[in-house]
Motif scaffolding. Sequence first.
Motif, PDB file in Angstrom:
ATOM      1  N   PRO A  81      38.524  40.594  58.546  1.00  7.42           N
ATOM      2  CA  PRO A  81      39.593  39.922  57.803  1.00  7.42           C
ATOM      3  C   PRO A  81      40.069  38.634  58.478  1.00  7.42           C
ATOM      4  O   PRO A  81      40.305  37.627  57.804  1.00  7.42           O
ATOM      5  CB  PRO A  81      40.698  40.980  57.752  1.00  7.42           C
ATOM      6  CG  PRO A  81      39.958  42.287  57.806  1.00  7.42           C
ATOM      7  CD  PRO A  81      38.839  42.038  58.777  1.00  7.42           C
ATOM      8  N   THR A  82      40.192  38.656  59.789  1.00 11.44           N
ATOM      9  CA  THR A  82      40.577  37.436  60.501  1.00 11.44           C
ATOM     10  C   THR A  82      39.493  36.381  60.404  1.00 11.44           C
ATOM     11  O   THR A  82      39.775  35.192  60.215  1.00 11.44           O
ATOM     12  CB  THR A  82      40.897  37.741  61.975  1.00 11.44           C
ATOM     13  OG1 THR A  82      42.012  38.645  62.040  1.00 11.44           O
ATOM     14  CG2 THR A  82      41.230  36.477  62.743  1.00 11.44           C
ATOM     15  N   ASP A 129      45.933  39.889  63.518  1.00 12.36           N
ATOM     16  CA  ASP A 129      45.796  38.620  62.818  1.00 12.36           C
ATOM     17  C   ASP A 129      47.043  37.763  62.969  1.00 12.36           C
ATOM     18  O   ASP A 129      46.949  36.539  63.167  1.00 12.36           O
ATOM     19  CB  ASP A 129      45.502  38.849  61.339  1.00 12.36           C
ATOM     20  CG  ASP A 129      45.175  37.556  60.623  1.00 12.36           C
ATOM     21  OD1 ASP A 129      44.053  37.036  60.828  1.00 12.36           O
ATOM     22  OD2 ASP A 129      46.044  37.040  59.901  1.00 12.36           O
ATOM     23  N   ILE A 130      48.204  38.370  62.894  1.00  9.48           N
ATOM     24  CA  ILE A 130      49.457  37.630  63.073  1.00  9.48           C
ATOM     25  C   ILE A 130      49.489  36.958  64.435  1.00  9.48           C
ATOM     26  O   ILE A 130      49.813  35.769  64.560  1.00  9.48           O
ATOM     27  CB  ILE A 130      50.670  38.563  62.901  1.00  9.48           C
ATOM     28  CG1 ILE A 130      50.826  38.986  61.433  1.00  9.48           C
ATOM     29  CG2 ILE A 130      51.956  37.897  63.402  1.00  9.48           C
ATOM     30  CD1 ILE A 130      51.780  40.146  61.236  1.00  9.48           C
ATOM     31  N   THR A 148      44.047  36.386  51.828  1.00  9.56           N
ATOM     32  CA  THR A 148      42.646  36.540  52.248  1.00  9.56           C
ATOM     33  C   THR A 148      42.474  37.770  53.124  1.00  9.56           C
ATOM     34  O   THR A 148      41.539  38.563  52.942  1.00  9.56           O
ATOM     35  CB  THR A 148      42.172  35.287  53.003  1.00  9.56           C
ATOM     36  OG1 THR A 148      42.202  34.162  52.124  1.00  9.56           O
ATOM     37  CG2 THR A 148      40.749  35.474  53.528  1.00  9.56           C
ATOM     38  N   VAL A 149      43.379  37.948  54.073  1.00 12.78           N
ATOM     39  CA  VAL A 149      43.310  39.109  54.970  1.00 12.78           C
ATOM     40  C   VAL A 149      43.445  40.402  54.168  1.00 12.78           C
ATOM     41  O   VAL A 149      42.649  41.339  54.331  1.00 12.78           O
ATOM     42  CB  VAL A 149      44.393  39.016  56.062  1.00 12.78           C
ATOM     43  CG1 VAL A 149      44.490  40.329  56.844  1.00 12.78           C
ATOM     44  CG2 VAL A 149      44.085  37.860  57.006  1.00 12.78           C
ATOM     45  N   ASN A 169      42.955  40.942  50.928  1.00 12.03           N
ATOM     46  CA  ASN A 169      41.821  41.140  50.023  1.00 12.03           C
ATOM     47  C   ASN A 169      40.596  41.637  50.770  1.00 12.03           C
ATOM     48  O   ASN A 169      39.842  42.479  50.262  1.00 12.03           O
ATOM     49  CB  ASN A 169      41.493  39.842  49.281  1.00 12.03           C
ATOM     50  CG  ASN A 169      42.515  39.500  48.212  1.00 12.03           C
ATOM     51  OD1 ASN A 169      43.348  40.324  47.850  1.00 12.03           O
ATOM     52  ND2 ASN A 169      42.464  38.278  47.714  1.00 12.03           N
ATOM     53  N   THR A 170      40.392  41.133  51.969  1.00 11.40           N
ATOM     54  CA  THR A 170      39.244  41.570  52.770  1.00 11.40           C
ATOM     55  C   THR A 170      39.427  43.014  53.220  1.00 11.40           C
ATOM     56  O   THR A 170      38.479  43.812  53.186  1.00 11.40           O
ATOM     57  CB  THR A 170      39.045  40.643  53.980  1.00 11.40           C
ATOM     58  OG1 THR A 170      38.971  39.285  53.539  1.00 11.40           O
ATOM     59  CG2 THR A 170      37.762  40.989  54.717  1.00 11.40           C
ATOM     60  N   ILE A 171      40.639  43.373  53.630  1.00 16.79           N
ATOM     61  CA  ILE A 171      40.922  44.768  53.996  1.00 16.79           C
ATOM     62  C   ILE A 171      40.708  45.679  52.791  1.00 16.79           C
ATOM     63  O   ILE A 171      40.104  46.750  52.907  1.00 16.79           O
ATOM     64  CB  ILE A 171      42.352  44.895  54.550  1.00 16.79           C
ATOM     65  CG1 ILE A 171      42.450  44.249  55.933  1.00 16.79           C
ATOM     66  CG2 ILE A 171      42.773  46.370  54.629  1.00 16.79           C
ATOM     67  CD1 ILE A 171      43.854  44.191  56.490  1.00 16.79           C
ATOM     68  N   ASN A 172      41.187  45.255  51.625  1.00 17.55           N
ATOM     69  CA  ASN A 172      41.011  46.065  50.409  1.00 17.55           C
ATOM     70  C   ASN A 172      39.532  46.256  50.079  1.00 17.55           C
ATOM     71  O   ASN A 172      39.106  47.352  49.682  1.00 17.55           O
ATOM     72  CB  ASN A 172      41.724  45.411  49.230  1.00 17.55           C
ATOM     73  CG  ASN A 172      43.242  45.478  49.350  1.00 17.55           C
ATOM     74  OD1 ASN A 172      43.770  46.288  50.103  1.00 17.55           O
ATOM     75  ND2 ASN A 172      43.928  44.622  48.623  1.00 17.55           N
ATOM     76  N   LYS A 173      38.765  45.205  50.228  1.00 18.50           N
ATOM     77  CA  LYS A 173      37.321  45.284  49.953  1.00 18.50           C
ATOM     78  C   LYS A 173      36.645  46.269  50.897  1.00 18.50           C
ATOM     79  O   LYS A 173      35.844  47.119  50.467  1.00 18.50           O
ATOM     80  CB  LYS A 173      36.694  43.899  50.088  1.00 18.50           C
ATOM     81  CG  LYS A 173      35.191  43.869  49.868  1.00 18.50           C
ATOM     82  CD  LYS A 173      34.646  42.451  50.047  1.00 18.50           C
ATOM     83  CE  LYS A 173      33.121  42.422  49.903  1.00 18.50           C
ATOM     84  NZ  LYS A 173      32.581  41.047  50.104  1.00 18.50           N
ATOM     85  N   LEU A 174      36.971  46.170  52.189  1.00 18.15           N
ATOM     86  CA  LEU A 174      36.376  47.074  53.173  1.00 18.15           C
ATOM     87  C   LEU A 174      36.830  48.510  52.942  1.00 18.15           C
ATOM     88  O   LEU A 174      36.055  49.456  53.124  1.00 18.15           O
ATOM     89  CB  LEU A 174      36.745  46.620  54.588  1.00 18.15           C
ATOM     90  CG  LEU A 174      36.118  45.300  55.048  1.00 18.15           C
ATOM     91  CD1 LEU A 174      36.778  44.818  56.340  1.00 18.15           C
ATOM     92  CD2 LEU A 174      34.614  45.468  55.270  1.00 18.15           C
ATOM     93  N   THR A 175      38.076  48.678  52.518  1.00 16.67           N
ATOM     94  CA  THR A 175      38.590  50.023  52.229  1.00 16.67           C
ATOM     95  C   THR A 175      37.850  50.632  51.047  1.00 16.67           C
ATOM     96  O   THR A 175      37.463  51.807  51.076  1.00 16.67           O
ATOM     97  CB  THR A 175      40.099  49.954  51.939  1.00 16.67           C
ATOM     98  OG1 THR A 175      40.778  49.411  53.081  1.00 16.67           O
ATOM     99  CG2 THR A 175      40.653  51.338  51.642  1.00 16.67           C
ATOM    100  N   THR A 176      37.634  49.844  50.002  1.00 15.85           N
ATOM    101  CA  THR A 176      36.887  50.312  48.832  1.00 15.85           C
ATOM    102  C   THR A 176      35.465  50.712  49.208  1.00 15.85           C
ATOM    103  O   THR A 176      34.912  51.675  48.655  1.00 15.85           O
ATOM    104  CB  THR A 176      36.855  49.207  47.754  1.00 15.85           C
ATOM    105  OG1 THR A 176      38.195  48.910  47.364  1.00 15.85           O
ATOM    106  CG2 THR A 176      36.071  49.656  46.534  1.00 15.85           C
TER     107      THR A 176
END
Length: 300
Positions: free
Chosen positions: A74-75, A229-230, A272-273, A275-282
């Motif tokens: 995600p980062t 990321d923060i 972006t972070v 959405n990427t986490i959501n994609k990887l979770t899916t």
Amino acid sequence: MAIDFTITSNVLSSGRTTYSAQKNNSQEPKFTIGFRTKYEDNFGLFNTSVTANQVYLPVDYEGEYGFWANFIYPTAMAESGGSFKCMNTYDRAKFTFSFMQYAAHVPNGDFVHFFKKLLALPNAKDYFPKIVLQNDRIFYKNNNGTLSQLENDTSTQTLMDYLNPSLSEVENQELICAARFVHWSVNDLQHRQIQVKTAIDLYKENMKAYHKRFGLDQAPAKVCQLICDIRHQGRGTNDRIANALNTNGNFEKAYQNLCSIGSANYQSRITTVRNTINKLTTQGKFGFKYDASEKDFINN
């Protein structure tokens, strides 16, 4: 044998100046170094192009690093779209490079660690013949063999000035150093592997420190990722993160709180972070928790 480049520039129809390089004494085509840009009162280069086979994909590194290959993703997407040749030379860091944007202004920071690993490669002398690594420090070696140290525990100013002499204009030295980094990344798998190893080593160490600060044992990976990321971007302080985590163990609420940090100025990055986490979770690749005793993530 030292690699030299011929540098050229071209003004596009948009008015933007692009700089290109071609390796001397070779049949290699020209490649883009970057575009001239103005940032506040500074002038420098940026290269955010994303091209095939030059992009970080977790699947390429899962075999070696397991879940950590996904944890940094995600980062990576927020920093560069995963581009291994991402670069900028226009802000206070003076020189930033890699898919995670390692910045040269931090003593003993990610760029310094990254560059030291590059300088240990056999072909380092081809790209930076006057830069040497001794006693785990970076030195400039002049024509008579005298060594000048470029960085130490308190400053990287001399290293920054070597890579990019000033922020008042795009200089030849800046273009040459940028061309070396871009060409090296594009043409050497080991260079890209070092980018990845540096990122994963960094996030592993960061998680140890963040657990000590925030108590992250058994925290979901998505909460841990937002914290990393923060702090990697610097859009929030440790105190703000601590306040976001103060939810009596409600990690979903903590996650939402963390996503709000910096949202006024950095909503695009946060999206972006997420959405990427959501994609990887899916995909079933982000259902992990941090185990403080193991200093690692474990599957739920």
